[in-house]
Design a protein around this motif. Structure first.
Motif, PDB file in Angstrom:
ATOM      1  N   TYR A 169      33.986 111.437  89.804  1.00 52.71           N
ATOM      2  CA  TYR A 169      33.148 111.160  88.631  1.00 52.71           C
ATOM      3  C   TYR A 169      31.743 110.782  89.074  1.00 52.71           C
ATOM      4  CZ  TYR A 169      37.314 111.011  85.664  1.00 52.71           C
ATOM      5  OH  TYR A 169      38.448 111.337  84.974  1.00 52.71           O
TER       6      TYR A 169
ATOM      7  N   ALA B 268      37.957 110.622  92.838  1.00 52.09           N
ATOM      8  CA  ALA B 268      39.066 110.202  91.972  1.00 52.09           C
ATOM      9  C   ALA B 268      40.353 110.878  92.420  1.00 52.09           C
ATOM     10  CB  ALA B 268      38.754 110.540  90.520  1.00 52.09           C
TER      11      ALA B 268
ATOM     12  N   GLN C 101      50.166 104.133  89.787  1.00 54.03           N
ATOM     13  CA  GLN C 101      49.566 102.940  89.184  1.00 54.03           C
ATOM     14  C   GLN C 101      48.364 103.346  88.334  1.00 54.03           C
ATOM     15  OE1 GLN C 101      50.633  99.660  90.332  1.00 54.03           O
ATOM     16  NE2 GLN C 101      52.299 100.726  91.343  1.00 54.03           N
ATOM     17  N   SER C 102      47.933 102.429  87.461  1.00 55.82           N
ATOM     18  CA  SER C 102      46.783 102.790  86.638  1.00 55.82           C
ATOM     19  C   SER C 102      45.544 102.858  87.521  1.00 55.82           C
ATOM     20  CB  SER C 102      46.643 101.821  85.468  1.00 55.82           C
ATOM     21  OG  SER C 102      45.703 100.863  85.752  1.00 55.82           O
ATOM     22  N   GLY C 103      44.721 103.847  87.270  1.00 45.94           N
ATOM     23  CA  GLY C 103      43.537 104.082  88.089  1.00 45.94           C
ATOM     24  C   GLY C 103      43.797 104.970  89.286  1.00 45.94           C
ATOM     25  N   SER C 104      45.024 105.467  89.425  1.00 51.17           N
ATOM     26  CA  SER C 104      45.328 106.275  90.610  1.00 51.17           C
ATOM     27  C   SER C 104      44.844 107.719  90.480  1.00 51.17           C
ATOM     28  CB  SER C 104      46.836 106.258  90.873  1.00 51.17           C
ATOM     29  OG  SER C 104      47.531 106.723  89.746  1.00 51.17           O
ATOM     30  N   GLY C 105      44.513 108.156  89.263  1.00 48.96           N
ATOM     31  CA  GLY C 105      43.963 109.504  89.105  1.00 48.96           C
ATOM     32  C   GLY C 105      44.828 110.450  88.299  1.00 48.96           C
ATOM     33  N   LYS C 106      45.819 109.921  87.583  1.00 47.27           N
ATOM     34  CA  LYS C 106      46.750 110.773  86.839  1.00 47.27           C
ATOM     35  C   LYS C 106      46.058 111.521  85.699  1.00 47.27           C
ATOM     36  CE  LYS C 106      49.301 107.217  85.663  1.00 47.27           C
ATOM     37  NZ  LYS C 106      48.469 106.120  86.185  1.00 47.27           N
ATOM     38  N   SER C 107      45.283 110.795  84.896  1.00 45.60           N
ATOM     39  CA  SER C 107      44.605 111.448  83.765  1.00 45.60           C
ATOM     40  C   SER C 107      43.613 112.486  84.274  1.00 45.60           C
ATOM     41  CB  SER C 107      43.860 110.412  82.925  1.00 45.60           C
ATOM     42  OG  SER C 107      44.765 109.477  82.397  1.00 45.60           O
ATOM     43  N   THR C 108      42.946 112.147  85.368  1.00 47.69           N
ATOM     44  CA  THR C 108      41.989 113.083  85.956  1.00 47.69           C
ATOM     45  C   THR C 108      42.670 114.397  86.322  1.00 47.69           C
ATOM     46  OG1 THR C 108      40.856 111.155  86.847  1.00 47.69           O
ATOM     47  CG2 THR C 108      40.240 113.292  87.762  1.00 47.69           C
TER      48      THR C 108
ATOM     49  N   GLN D 131      45.800 110.490  76.514  1.00 48.46           N
ATOM     50  CA  GLN D 131      46.368 109.141  76.463  1.00 48.46           C
ATOM     51  C   GLN D 131      46.106 108.488  75.106  1.00 48.46           C
ATOM     52  OE1 GLN D 131      45.222 107.384  80.132  1.00 48.46           O
ATOM     53  NE2 GLN D 131      46.657 105.708  80.000  1.00 48.46           N
TER      54      GLN D 131
HETATM   55  N1  LIG Z   1      34.783 108.725  82.807  1.00 47.38           N
HETATM   56  C1  LIG Z   1      34.865 108.158  84.037  1.00 47.38           C
HETATM   57  N2  LIG Z   1      33.745 107.821  84.709  1.00 47.38           N
HETATM   58  C2  LIG Z   1      33.815 107.275  85.931  1.00 47.38           C
HETATM   59  N3  LIG Z   1      34.954 106.996  86.579  1.00 47.38           N
HETATM   60  C3  LIG Z   1      36.105 107.291  85.956  1.00 47.38           C
HETATM   61  C4  LIG Z   1      36.129 107.884  84.655  1.00 47.38           C
HETATM   62  N4  LIG Z   1      37.404 108.077  84.283  1.00 47.38           N
HETATM   63  C5  LIG Z   1      38.165 107.621  85.313  1.00 47.38           C
HETATM   64  N5  LIG Z   1      37.386 107.154  86.318  1.00 47.38           N
HETATM   65  C6  LIG Z   1      37.854 106.600  87.581  1.00 47.38           C
HETATM   66  O1  LIG Z   1      38.638 107.567  88.236  1.00 47.38           O
HETATM   67  C7  LIG Z   1      39.808 106.983  88.772  1.00 47.38           C
HETATM   68  C8  LIG Z   1      41.037 107.653  88.215  1.00 47.38           C
HETATM   69  O2  LIG Z   1      41.084 107.447  86.813  1.00 47.38           O
HETATM   70  P1  LIG Z   1      42.245 108.020  85.903  1.00 47.38           P
HETATM   71  O3  LIG Z   1      42.473 109.430  86.253  1.00 47.38           O
HETATM   72  O4  LIG Z   1      41.898 107.719  84.506  1.00 47.38           O
HETATM   73  O5  LIG Z   1      43.484 107.137  86.369  1.00 47.38           O
HETATM   74  P2  LIG Z   1      44.908 106.938  85.691  1.00 47.38           P
HETATM   75  O6  LIG Z   1      45.024 107.916  84.561  1.00 47.38           O
HETATM   76  O7  LIG Z   1      45.867 107.170  86.798  1.00 47.38           O
HETATM   77  O8  LIG Z   1      44.960 105.536  85.223  1.00 47.38           O
HETATM   78  C9  LIG Z   1      39.733 105.503  88.467  1.00 47.38           C
HETATM   79  O9  LIG Z   1      39.241 104.849  89.587  1.00 47.38           O
HETATM   80  C10 LIG Z   1      38.760 105.416  87.329  1.00 47.38           C
HETATM   81  O10 LIG Z   1      38.056 104.215  87.393  1.00 47.38           O
END
Ligand SMILES: Nc1ncnc2c1ncn2[C@@H]1O[C@H](COP(=O)(O)OP(=O)(O)O)[C@@H](O)[C@H]1O
Ligand SMILES: [Mg+2]
Lengths: 261, 267
Positions: free
Chosen positions: B26, B32, B51-58, B100
Motif C-alpha cells: 500500500y 502487505a 491474524q488480523s493485519g496479516s494480509g488476507k483481505s489484500t 468484510q
Molecule cells: N488501505 C490501506 N492503506 C494502507 N495500508 C493498508 C490498507 N489496507 C490494509 N493495509 C495494511 O496492509 C496489511 C494487510 O492488511 P489486510 O489485508 O487488511 O489484513 P487482514 O485482512 O489480514 O486483516 C496491514 O498491515 C494493513 O495495515
C-alpha cells in the motif's frame, strides 16, 4: 476561559473595529437615527387588515416562484453534481464544472434577478430564473460533497460485480446520497421562499414588490401586513419541513425504525 | 434450450487461480504481501486464515483486480485481474466478492440488493428504470428463499441483523451465477450456530454449481471443518498450506500433521 480564547476574542473585536472604519460604520449615526426608528415602529403598528387577502395572494405567487425555482434548480443540479464528484469522474470533467459552479455561486440571487430583469423584463419569470441559478450553484455543491462522502464499501462491492457506471450511479450513488438530497431540497425551498420574498425589490415578482413600494411611499403600516404574511408563511414552511425531516431523514440515518410522536 | 438438457462441460483446466511470487504494498515502505505463490483448483473450498493485519483481505483484492501486484503474476481463468480494464469486466461478473464490510446499499431493499448481482447481464437502460426480466426476479426470490430471507425481501438493508445482512450479501453474490466466490470474514462476528448455517449455505451452493470458493476466516477450526485446502498467512507471507481430507490433514512440505500442530503454528 483560557488565555487562548481571550486572544481569539480580542482578534475578532479588532477585526470588527477595523472593518467598521472601512465601511463608515459609526455608532453615533445609529444613535442619531434612533428617534426615526421609533417613529417608523409606531407607524408600523397601524396595520391595515383589509390588505391581508392581497398579501396572501402575493405570497402565493412568491411560493409558486420558489417551488418552480427549487424544483427546476434541483433537477439541473443533480446531474451536474454527479459530474462534479471527484470519486466518479476524471479531472477533465469535474474541474471545469466545479469552477463554473463556483462562479454561479459568487452572485447572490438579487444580482441574478437584476440580470434576468434586464434579459427577460420585469416580472416573476425573471425571479424564477434567478432562483434557479442560485439553487443550481448551491445544491450542486452540497450534493457533490455528499456524493464524495458516501460509504466506499458498497461502491467497491458493486463496482467489482462489473456493473456499468450508470448502473453504479443508479443503484449505489443515488440511494446512498438520497437522504442528504431530501434535506438539501427542504433547506433550499425554505431559503428560496425567503429569497423570493425580496426579489420584488428589483421588480422580479413576488411579495417583495409590494413591500418595497409601500416603504418607498412611507406606508409602513401597509408594509407591515405583507411582512407579517411572510413571517407566518416562513414559520409554517419551517414546521412542515421539520415534520418531513423527522419522517424520512432521521429514520434512515439512525438505521432503524423509530416512532416520532 | 430445453430445461432437461444437461449443460455441455467446457474444456477447462483444473486450476482457476494461479499466483506466482506475488508481492504487493500500500505504501513504499512495507509489503502487505510477500512472495505469495498459490494455485486454486476449480470447485474447491479454499480457506485463508491468519491474524488480523496479516494480509488476507489484500489477497482477495488482488484476485478480484481491485489491487495489483508490484511484483509477480496473477491469472484468474487465464486473465490478469484488473477492475479498471474493460476486457476483465466479463470475468468480474463471474466473481462474487463479499467484502468484510459486505457492501450492501443500506437504503435499498433486500430484493434490490440481491438483484444487483444480475446487473452486468441486464440491459442498462431497463436496469436504470428498475426493470428486471421476470426470470431474474424469480431467481432472486429463489435465492432469498434459500438463504431464509424471502419474508423480508421488502425490508431495507439497514433494518437487518448482522447475520441477515450476510445472507443478503451471499444471495447477491450467487445472483451473479459466479464461478468464483471471494468471501472476506463473513462469519467472523457471528455466533456459532449462525456461522455454521452460513457455511452450510455456501457448501450447498458449491454442491449445486461448480463454484470455487475462497474464504477468509479468522477461526482456523472453521476453516479446517469446511475447506479442502487451508493457507495460513503471517505478516504477509504464506507460512503453511495444508490439504484437508476428512480428518486427515496433509502438509504439502512435511507430510501429515495433527490439528494440534497446526494450531500451534497458527499462534
Ligand atoms: N488501505 C490501506 N492503506 C494502507 N495500508 C493498508 C490498507 N489496507 C490494509 N493495509 C495494511 O496492509 C496489511 C494487510 O492488511 P489486510 O489485508 O487488511 O489484513 P487482514 O485482512 O489480514 O486483516 C496491514 O498491515 C494493513 O495495515
Ligand atoms: Mg481483513
Amino acid at each position: 476561559m483560557n488565555p487562548k480564547n481571550n486572544l481569539i476574542i480580542g482578534i475578532i473585536v479588532a477585526v470588527v473595529i477595523a472593518a467598521s472604519i472601512n465601511i463608515d460604520a459609526n455608532p453615533v449615526n445609529f444613535v442619531d437615527g434612533f428617534p426615526k426608528l421609533i417613529k417608523i415602529a409606531e407607524e408600523m403598528t397601524q396595520v391595515d387588515p383589509n390588505l391581508f387577502h392581497i398579501a396572501f395572494s402575493a405570497m402565493f405567487e412568491t411560493i409558486q416562484m420558489a417551488i418552480i425555482g427549487t424544483v427546476v434548480g434541483v433537477a439541473i443540479a443533480l446531474p451536474l453534481s454527479i459530474l462534479a464528484a471527484r470519486n466518479l469522474n476524471s479531472k477533465w470533467v469535474y474541474a471545469p464544472l466545479r469552477a463554473l459552479l463556483a462562479a454561479i455561486r459568487t452572485f447572490p440571487s438579487i444580482l441574478w434577478a437584476i440580470l434576468f430583469v434586464i434579459i427577460v423584463g420585469l416580472g416573476p419569470f425573471a425571479g424564477v430564473l434567478a432562483i434557479i441559478m442560485y439553487t443550481i450553484g448551491f445544491v450542486a455543491k452540497l450534493q457533490y460533497e455528499a456524493i464524495e462522502a458516501i460509504d466506499s464499501d458498497p461502491v467497491d462491492a458493486i463496482s467489482s460485480i462489473g456493473v456499468s457506471k450508470l448502473q453504479l450511479i443508479r443503484y449505489v450513488v443515488i440511494p446512498e446520497s438520497a437522504s442528504h438530497l431530501l434535506s438539501q431540497i427542504l433547506y433550499m425551498f425554505d431559503y428560496n421562499v425567503r429569497q423570493t420574498s425580496i426579489l420584488g425589490l428589483v421588480g422580479a415578482g413576488g411579495i417583495g414588490y409590494y413591500i418595497i413600494n409601500y416603504i418607498q411611499f412611507f406606508e409602513y403600516g401597509k408594509a407591515t401586513v405583507f411582512m407579517l404574511v411572510v413571517l407566518i408563511v416562513v414559520l409554517v414552511i419551517d414546521l412542515i419541513s421539520i415534520k418531513i425531516r423527522d419522517k424520512f431523514i432521521i429514520k434512515s440515518q439512525r438505521g432503524m425504525e423509530m416512532k416520532i410522536k | 434450450m430445453s430445461l432437461t438438457s444437461t449443460p455441455i462441460p467446457k474444456i477447462q483446466t483444473k486450476t482457476i487461480i494461479q499466483m506466482n511470487n506475488v508481492w504487493t504494498s500500500y505504501d513504499a515502505k512495507n509489503f502487505a504481501l510477500k512472495e505469495i505463490t498459490l494455485s486454486v483448483d476449480r470447485g474447491v473450498n479454499y480457506a485463508i486464515v491468519g491474524q488480523s493485519g496479516s494480509g488476507k483481505s489484500t489477497l482477495l483484492k488482488l484476485i478480484n483486480g481491485m489491487m495489483h501486484p508490484s511484483r509477480g503474476t496473477i491469472r484468474v481463468d487465464y486473465q490478469t485481474p484488473d477492475i479498471t480494464n474493460k476486457k476483465f469486466k466479463k470475468m468480474m461478473a463471474k466473481i462474487g466478492y463479499i467484502p468484510q464490510t459486505l457492501g450492501l446499499v443500506k437504503n435499498l431493499t433486500v430484493l434490490e440488493n440481491t438483484l444487483m448481482g444480475a446487473l452486468p447481464r441486464i440491459n442498462t437502460l431497463n436496469s436504470l428504470f428498475n426493470i428486471f426480466p421476470s426470470n431474474e426476479i424469480d431467481e432472486a426470490h429463489r435465492l432469498l428463499t434459500m438463504v431464509g430471507l424471502e419474508n423480508k425481501s421488502k425490508r431495507k438493508a439497514y433494518q437487518l441483523s448482522g447475520g441477515e445482512k450476510r445472507r443478503v450479501a451471499i444471495a447477491r453474490a450467487l445472483m451473479q451465477k459466479p464461478e468464483i466466490l471471494l468471501a472476506d470474514e463473513i462469519v467472523s462476528e457471528l455466533d456459532r450456530v449462525t456461522s455454521h448455517e452460513i457455511m452450510e449455505l455456501i457448501a450447498e451452493a458449491q454442491r449445486r454449481i461448480n463454484l470455487t470458493a475462497i474464504m477468509v476466516h479468522h477461526d482456523i477450526n472453521l476453516a479446517l471443518e469446511y475447506a479442502n485446502r487451508v493457507a495460513v498467512i503471517k505478516n504477509g507471507e504464506k507460512i503453511l498450506e495444508i490439504g484437508v481430507d476428512g480428518d486427515q490433514i496433509i502438509d504439502f512440505q512435511t507430510g501429515n500433521m495433527t490439528q494440534q500442530e497446526i494450531l500451534e503454528m497458527y499462534e
